[in-house]
Design a protein around this motif. Sequence first.
Motif, PDB file in Angstrom:
ATOM      1  N   GLN A  53       0.852  -1.189   0.000  1.00  0.00           N
ATOM      2  CA  GLN A  53       0.000   0.000   0.000  1.00  0.00           C
ATOM      3  C   GLN A  53       0.884   1.234   0.000  1.00  0.00           C
ATOM      4  O   GLN A  53       1.714   1.414   0.890  1.00  0.00           O
ATOM      5  N   THR A  54       0.733   2.067  -1.009  1.00  0.00           N
ATOM      6  CA  THR A  54       1.473   3.326  -1.056  1.00  0.00           C
ATOM      7  C   THR A  54       0.518   4.454  -0.695  1.00  0.00           C
ATOM      8  O   THR A  54      -0.578   4.559  -1.239  1.00  0.00           O
ATOM      9  N   CYS A  55       0.952   5.275   0.238  1.00  0.00           N
ATOM     10  CA  CYS A  55       0.064   6.298   0.791  1.00  0.00           C
ATOM     11  C   CYS A  55       0.903   7.495   1.214  1.00  0.00           C
ATOM     12  O   CYS A  55       1.852   7.356   1.986  1.00  0.00           O
ATOM     13  N   GLU A  56       0.558   8.683   0.716  1.00  0.00           N
ATOM     14  CA  GLU A  56       1.330   9.882   1.040  1.00  0.00           C
ATOM     15  C   GLU A  56       0.893  10.510   2.352  1.00  0.00           C
ATOM     16  O   GLU A  56       1.705  11.003   3.113  1.00  0.00           O
ATOM     17  N   GLN A  57      -0.403  10.534   2.610  1.00  0.00           N
ATOM     18  CA  GLN A  57      -0.931  11.113   3.842  1.00  0.00           C
ATOM     19  C   GLN A  57      -1.899  10.122   4.468  1.00  0.00           C
ATOM     20  O   GLN A  57      -2.509   9.314   3.779  1.00  0.00           O
ATOM     21  N   LYS A  58      -2.067  10.201   5.790  1.00  0.00           N
ATOM     22  CA  LYS A  58      -2.964   9.278   6.475  1.00  0.00           C
ATOM     23  C   LYS A  58      -4.384   9.354   5.931  1.00  0.00           C
ATOM     24  O   LYS A  58      -5.068   8.353   5.801  1.00  0.00           O
ATOM     25  N   SER A  59      -4.834  10.559   5.632  1.00  0.00           N
ATOM     26  CA  SER A  59      -6.230  10.742   5.245  1.00  0.00           C
ATOM     27  C   SER A  59      -6.441  10.737   3.735  1.00  0.00           C
ATOM     28  O   SER A  59      -7.559  10.858   3.265  1.00  0.00           O
ATOM     29  N   SER A  60      -5.359  10.618   2.970  1.00  0.00           N
ATOM     30  CA  SER A  60      -5.500  10.713   1.522  1.00  0.00           C
ATOM     31  C   SER A  60      -5.819   9.357   0.915  1.00  0.00           C
ATOM     32  O   SER A  60      -5.786   8.324   1.569  1.00  0.00           O
ATOM     33  N   ASP A  61      -6.119   9.371  -0.371  1.00  0.00           N
ATOM     34  CA  ASP A  61      -6.340   8.122  -1.084  1.00  0.00           C
ATOM     35  C   ASP A  61      -5.048   7.314  -1.100  1.00  0.00           C
ATOM     36  O   ASP A  61      -3.948   7.860  -1.090  1.00  0.00           O
ATOM     37  N   PHE A  62      -5.197   5.998  -1.136  1.00  0.00           N
ATOM     38  CA  PHE A  62      -4.022   5.143  -1.173  1.00  0.00           C
ATOM     39  C   PHE A  62      -4.154   4.158  -2.326  1.00  0.00           C
ATOM     40  O   PHE A  62      -5.241   3.908  -2.837  1.00  0.00           O
ATOM     41  N   LYS A  63      -3.028   3.610  -2.714  1.00  0.00           N
ATOM     42  CA  LYS A  63      -2.991   2.622  -3.785  1.00  0.00           C
ATOM     43  C   LYS A  63      -2.604   1.287  -3.175  1.00  0.00           C
ATOM     44  O   LYS A  63      -1.619   1.185  -2.448  1.00  0.00           O
ATOM     45  N   LEU A  64      -3.385   0.259  -3.460  1.00  0.00           N
ATOM     46  CA  LEU A  64      -3.181  -1.055  -2.861  1.00  0.00           C
ATOM     47  C   LEU A  64      -2.943  -2.066  -3.977  1.00  0.00           C
ATOM     48  O   LEU A  64      -3.802  -2.274  -4.830  1.00  0.00           O
ATOM     49  N   ASP A  65      -1.761  -2.676  -3.977  1.00  0.00           N
ATOM     50  CA  ASP A  65      -1.400  -3.641  -5.024  1.00  0.00           C
ATOM     51  C   ASP A  65      -1.150  -5.010  -4.411  1.00  0.00           C
ATOM     52  O   ASP A  65      -0.398  -5.143  -3.434  1.00  0.00           O
ATOM     53  N   LEU A  66      -1.762  -6.034  -4.995  1.00  0.00           N
ATOM     54  CA  LEU A  66      -1.543  -7.413  -4.562  1.00  0.00           C
ATOM     55  C   LEU A  66      -0.230  -7.912  -5.159  1.00  0.00           C
ATOM     56  O   LEU A  66      -0.073  -7.962  -6.381  1.00  0.00           O
ATOM     57  N   LEU A  67       0.718  -8.279  -4.288  1.00  0.00           N
ATOM     58  CA  LEU A  67       2.029  -8.735  -4.748  1.00  0.00           C
ATOM     59  C   LEU A  67       2.076 -10.239  -4.947  1.00  0.00           C
ATOM     60  O   LEU A  67       2.764 -10.735  -5.835  1.00  0.00           O
ATOM     61  N   LEU A  68       1.374 -10.976  -4.095  1.00  0.00           N
ATOM     62  CA  LEU A  68       1.347 -12.429  -4.256  1.00  0.00           C
ATOM     63  C   LEU A  68       0.151 -13.017  -3.523  1.00  0.00           C
ATOM     64  O   LEU A  68      -0.378 -12.428  -2.587  1.00  0.00           O
ATOM     65  N   GLY A  69      -0.287 -14.185  -3.990  1.00  0.00           N
ATOM     66  CA  GLY A  69      -1.347 -14.925  -3.314  1.00  0.00           C
ATOM     67  C   GLY A  69      -2.748 -14.479  -3.675  1.00  0.00           C
ATOM     68  O   GLY A  69      -2.991 -13.864  -4.719  1.00  0.00           O
ATOM     69  N   ASP A  70      -3.680 -14.771  -2.773  1.00  0.00           N
ATOM     70  CA  ASP A  70      -5.099 -14.488  -2.985  1.00  0.00           C
ATOM     71  C   ASP A  70      -5.440 -13.063  -2.559  1.00  0.00           C
ATOM     72  O   ASP A  70      -4.729 -12.450  -1.766  1.00  0.00           O
ATOM     73  N   SER A  71      -6.567 -12.576  -3.043  1.00  0.00           N
ATOM     74  CA  SER A  71      -6.980 -11.209  -2.720  1.00  0.00           C
ATOM     75  C   SER A  71      -7.557 -11.096  -1.311  1.00  0.00           C
ATOM     76  O   SER A  71      -7.690  -9.997  -0.778  1.00  0.00           O
ATOM     77  N   CYS A  72      -7.913 -12.226  -0.692  1.00  0.00           N
ATOM     78  CA  CYS A  72      -8.509 -12.195   0.644  1.00  0.00           C
ATOM     79  C   CYS A  72      -8.106 -13.457   1.399  1.00  0.00           C
ATOM     80  O   CYS A  72      -7.543 -14.387   0.822  1.00  0.00           O
ATOM     81  N   ILE A  73      -8.387 -13.474   2.696  1.00  0.00           N
ATOM     82  CA  ILE A  73      -8.276 -14.709   3.462  1.00  0.00           C
ATOM     83  C   ILE A  73      -9.684 -15.158   3.826  1.00  0.00           C
ATOM     84  O   ILE A  73     -10.623 -14.354   3.822  1.00  0.00           O
ATOM     85  N   VAL A  74      -9.838 -16.435   4.125  1.00  0.00           N
ATOM     86  CA  VAL A  74     -11.147 -16.996   4.441  1.00  0.00           C
ATOM     87  C   VAL A  74     -11.116 -17.524   5.870  1.00  0.00           C
ATOM     88  O   VAL A  74     -10.265 -18.346   6.220  1.00  0.00           O
ATOM     89  N   GLU A  75     -12.041 -17.023   6.684  1.00  0.00           N
ATOM     90  CA  GLU A  75     -12.112 -17.409   8.093  1.00  0.00           C
ATOM     91  C   GLU A  75     -13.254 -18.391   8.323  1.00  0.00           C
ATOM     92  O   GLU A  75     -14.334 -18.254   7.740  1.00  0.00           O
ATOM     93  N   SER A  76     -13.009 -19.390   9.166  1.00  0.00           N
ATOM     94  CA  SER A  76     -14.069 -20.296   9.615  1.00  0.00           C
ATOM     95  C   SER A  76     -14.726 -19.671  10.833  1.00  0.00           C
ATOM     96  O   SER A  76     -14.058 -19.392  11.832  1.00  0.00           O
ATOM     97  N   PHE A  77     -16.037 -19.470  10.745  1.00  0.00           N
ATOM     98  CA  PHE A  77     -16.756 -18.777  11.813  1.00  0.00           C
ATOM     99  C   PHE A  77     -18.052 -19.525  12.061  1.00  0.00           C
ATOM    100  O   PHE A  77     -18.951 -19.510  11.224  1.00  0.00           O
TER     101      PHE A  77
END
Length: 417
Positions: free
Chosen positions: A200-224
């Motif tokens: 995640q590249t982010c210039e300011q805490k409150s600004s828009d950020f860019k999020l790039d997936l480097l490896l693996g799946d886009s999410c994790i799956v939890e058993s609930f």
Amino acid sequence: DDVYKKLQEKITPFKDVRYTYQLEKKYKMSIGVLRYLGEKLQALKVPIALGQDNLPCPVDLTVQSPLIESYRNQDEFSVGLGPDGNSKTVGFFTGNNSDGTNSICLSPEDLTIIKESHKEFAKDFQNYVNNSPLEANVRHDDGGYWRSLKIRSNTEEHLMGIITMHPQQLTKEDLIEEAEKLREYFLAQKPYYLKSLYLQTCEQKSSDFKLDLLLGDSCIVESFNNLKLQISPCSYFPSNTRSLECAYNSLMKVCRINESTTVLDIFCGTGPLSLMMSPRVKQCIGIDSCLSNIQDAKANAIRNEIKNAHFVGGDIDLLINKVLSKDFYEDLVAVINPARTELTKTAIQCLRQCKHLKKIVYMTTIPKSAVGNYVRLCKPSGASGLYGKYFVPLLAIPIDLFPQTDRFGLIVMFQRL
């Protein structure tokens, strides 16, 4: 040793307290919150009789957490100056300055609520940044790059890492090169199962950020419970999965739902409560202001083949008004489960004016902050511009969602008499 002791006292102040006594302390803390509520209601002349200990409702014993160590499914570690002079130490800042000024960054090694896999991941990240020519970004104006590492995990120990950096003057090509270095480095690490890695590249805490997936799946799956829940990097999910299951089981009991019940799940997150309730009710309608939460909730309904749970994102006030304006509910229950915010006066007014709504179950992890909402639900009609028949608290249940800390959750069931 003193700085590490201060860190433990800050993050796990109950670490050396016997667990049964931790539960007792949190019960007493919940009593304090509810006694304060009772005093407020008396001052407003709400027609409610205070019971034993001047409480507005009975209070159950604290529901204990199944795990009291290594239970956290998410941690966010900063990068800053350590006690040994290492300017790129990965851990937690001591002190109260969120930007790291006048604070020391300490390794989480001795914190027993944090999973070993998270600690190993943090060590590997520290090794990477220590070998990087790029400096730490403690303040937004210090010219540094490496800011933090957020780790999420599930009960199967699948990990998601989100590395945040300030791009400063790096070119697009520089960032692509750095992303590839990170990907290759973490692919070579073996002690834990890294399911996904983001930059995640982010210039300011409150600004828009860019999020790039480097490896693996886009999410994790939890058993609930008996569900499988996908959790994306920007979605909200509480930090103690097993204790949350206990909390939701307690919440469902006080709701007294049946096959004719419609549940309005306010701040539904990724949908765990709605999806748990769906087999027992007519329908669940989950609303949330976070788009990522709603996207995950919809995907989770499909993943678990649940057809009577519906999720809508947007402004909470507008959504509550829209849902409650429909006139077809036989038995309507509202569940309010905010993460860090509370309901506005407008939202509470909508709830009070809905004639079909007989019961509200309010679960919070910041009980003192919720008292204002409790009071608005209970004020007599016409007081402070609030109309509609008021609610009264009937039962409270403290939940230990955060063992070894002085924090706790609280469920309060309100009903119109």
